[in-house]
Design an enzyme around this catalytic site. Structure first.
Site, PDB file in Angstrom:
ATOM      1  N   ARG A 222      57.243 -26.047  15.138  1.00  0.00           N
ATOM      2  CA  ARG A 222      59.040 -25.890  15.289  1.00  0.00           C
ATOM      3  C   ARG A 222      59.464 -26.650  14.088  1.00  0.00           C
ATOM      4  O   ARG A 222      58.815 -27.745  13.708  1.00  0.00           O
ATOM      5  CB  ARG A 222      59.238 -26.733  16.467  1.00  0.00           C
ATOM      6  CG  ARG A 222      58.926 -26.024  17.886  1.00  0.00           C
ATOM      7  CD  ARG A 222      59.966 -24.965  18.003  1.00  0.00           C
ATOM      8  NE  ARG A 222      59.806 -24.145  19.033  1.00  0.00           N
ATOM      9  CZ  ARG A 222      58.921 -23.182  19.361  1.00  0.00           C
ATOM     10  NH1 ARG A 222      58.476 -22.819  18.559  1.00  0.00           N
ATOM     11  NH2 ARG A 222      58.955 -22.655  20.701  1.00  0.00           N
ATOM     12  N   GLU A 251      67.209 -22.214  12.652  1.00  0.00           N
ATOM     13  CA  GLU A 251      66.956 -20.759  12.522  1.00  0.00           C
ATOM     14  C   GLU A 251      68.009 -19.849  12.799  1.00  0.00           C
ATOM     15  O   GLU A 251      68.773 -20.176  14.160  1.00  0.00           O
ATOM     16  CB  GLU A 251      65.495 -20.553  13.215  1.00  0.00           C
ATOM     17  CG  GLU A 251      64.364 -21.149  12.661  1.00  0.00           C
ATOM     18  CD  GLU A 251      63.032 -21.081  13.829  1.00  0.00           C
ATOM     19  OE1 GLU A 251      63.167 -20.113  14.496  1.00  0.00           O
ATOM     20  OE2 GLU A 251      62.167 -21.535  13.432  1.00  0.00           O
ATOM     21  N   HIS A 269      59.836 -16.912  11.737  1.00  0.00           N
ATOM     22  CA  HIS A 269      59.389 -17.297  12.752  1.00  0.00           C
ATOM     23  C   HIS A 269      58.775 -15.890  13.502  1.00  0.00           C
ATOM     24  O   HIS A 269      59.185 -15.557  14.570  1.00  0.00           O
ATOM     25  CB  HIS A 269      60.646 -17.901  13.653  1.00  0.00           C
ATOM     26  CG  HIS A 269      59.911 -18.580  14.898  1.00  0.00           C
ATOM     27  ND1 HIS A 269      60.728 -19.581  15.590  1.00  0.00           N
ATOM     28  CD2 HIS A 269      58.675 -18.331  15.662  1.00  0.00           C
ATOM     29  CE1 HIS A 269      60.019 -20.140  16.700  1.00  0.00           C
ATOM     30  NE2 HIS A 269      58.854 -19.196  16.535  1.00  0.00           N
TER      31      HIS A 269
HETATM   32  C1  8YV Z   1      58.636 -17.305  20.084  1.00  0.00           C
HETATM   33  C2  8YV Z   1      57.218 -19.127  19.733  1.00  0.00           C
HETATM   34  O1  8YV Z   1      58.879 -18.335  21.082  1.00  0.00           O
HETATM   35  O2  8YV Z   1      55.864 -19.014  21.702  1.00  0.00           O
HETATM   36  C3  8YV Z   1      56.698 -19.656  21.021  1.00  0.00           C
HETATM   37  O3  8YV Z   1      56.802 -20.984  21.138  1.00  0.00           O
HETATM   38  O4  8YV Z   1      57.554 -19.710  19.052  1.00  0.00           O
HETATM   39  C4  8YV Z   1      57.335 -17.843  19.760  1.00  0.00           C
HETATM   40  O5  8YV Z   1      56.277 -17.182  20.400  1.00  0.00           O
HETATM   41  C5  8YV Z   1      58.792 -16.237  20.726  1.00  0.00           C
HETATM   42  O6  8YV Z   1      59.053 -15.221  19.693  1.00  0.00           O
HETATM   43  C6  8YV Z   1      59.885 -15.899  21.795  1.00  0.00           C
HETATM   44  O7  8YV Z   1      61.105 -16.487  21.308  1.00  0.00           O
END
Ligand code: 8YV
Length: 303
Positions: A222, A251, A269
């Site tokens: 993150r 983001e 991401h």
């Molecule tokens: C995104 C991710 O969340 O699983 C997570 O924590 O960061 C990613 O897989 C996914 O794109 C859904 O927003």
């Protein structure tokens, strides 16, 4: 392909929260009390105010392993169950970390730009990069994903160490007692820690300086875990060798200064972003929803 959104609408009669804050407020004022389950993703979550506007909420079903955008404290206080999608994305997120690792050290994206710009013919060979095999790699957050990254890097003959709040049982890698100590003894620091209030800016100025001008930072976790201003400042000053980033503090905004740096690899991401893994995440999200609808329990509750 049926998306999670289609299925929750068709099977459960779910309605989509309006996008604009004004429409949302009006909608929630009228209908907030009628919902008992919220289906969301790590990007949006059910934050403090939204949860307050859903007085009869009983479950938050989260598409994604990270749920730092959901107010889990309020959820616990109100007895609201929260699920996520662990494990099914470990491979793809770990693969993304390794892709960034190799790219940043061997400078493959920068070399690709070099060829496309016509610089090979104009200026000759691309400058030498840094060897990726055999490095000392520190993993910040040796959880489900961190362990898969470590396993991948064993294949690169890397020496692995890690920092978690507590020593992980049954793990043979060297344990560092703090993020600074981890960075000080690593050529590459890979951030795989969960987001949320407890990990904000764990990678701060001091940790980045401990990595040093020949060190590299990879973040697939993150953006909030890294002090992005300190990171940009260190890259501008040359006190960090380079970075590979799949996640950012705000983001989809990416700090302007990073865009022109050839020693930085930037991804939008996409850690879990393959057809196979997104399908598995969708399946697990819907399994959580179906089980909650059937008996009020979740397949993969977050705790
Ligand atoms: C995104 C991710 O969340 O699983 C997570 O924590 O960061 C990613 O897989 C996914 O794109 C859904 O927003």
């Amino acid at each position: 392909m049926q998306t999670v959104q289609d299925t929750v609408a068709n099977v459960y009669g779910a309605v989509r929260l309006p996008d604009s804050p004004a429409d949302q407020a009006e909608f929630l004022g009228h209908r907030g009390h009628t919902f008992d389950v919220a289906v969301t993703s790590g990007r949006f979550g059910v934050g403090t105010e939204l949860m307050q506007a859903l007085p009869n909420l009983r479950a938050v079903v989260n598409f994604g392993v990270g749920y730092d955008t959901t107010d889990t404290r309020q959820a616990t206080e109100r007895g609201i169950a929260v699920s996520n999608t662990p494990d099914v994305l470990n491979d793809c997120v770990a693969d993304t970390a390794v892709a960034l690792y190799v790219d940043v050290l061997r400078r493959t994206s920068a070399a690709d730009r070099y060829v496309r710009r016509g610089d090979w013919a104009r200026h000759g060979n691309f400058p030498l990069a840094t060897k990726a095999s055999g490095k000392r790699v520190g993993i910040l957050g040796l959880g489900r994903i961190g362990k898969v990254i470590a396993r991948r890097l064993e294949g690169f003959d890397c020496t692995l160490s890690y920092h978690n709040r507590k020593k992980a049982p049954g793990v043979a890698y060297e344990y560092a007692s703090s993020p600074v100590e981890l960075a000080r003894n690593a050529d590459v620091l890979i951030v795989a820690a969960a987001g949320g209030p407890e990990s904000v800016h764990v990678v701060d100025h001091e940790v980045i300086e401990a990595l040093g001008p020949n060190g590299y930072l990879i973040n697939i976790a993150r953006g909030s875990v890294v002090d992005e201003r300190a990171l940009v400042a260190a890259l501008l000053a040359g006190s960090l060798g380079g970075a590979g980033l799949d996640v950012f503090a705000d983001e989809p905004k990416v700090p302007q200064d990073l865009l022109s740096m050839d020693n930085v690899v930037l991804l939008p991401h996409l850690g879990s972003g393959t057809k196979e893994t997104r399908a598995a995440m969708a399946e697990l999200t819907l399994a959580n929803l179906a089980q909650f609808a059937a008996d009020g329990t979740l397949v993969t509750p977050v705790s």
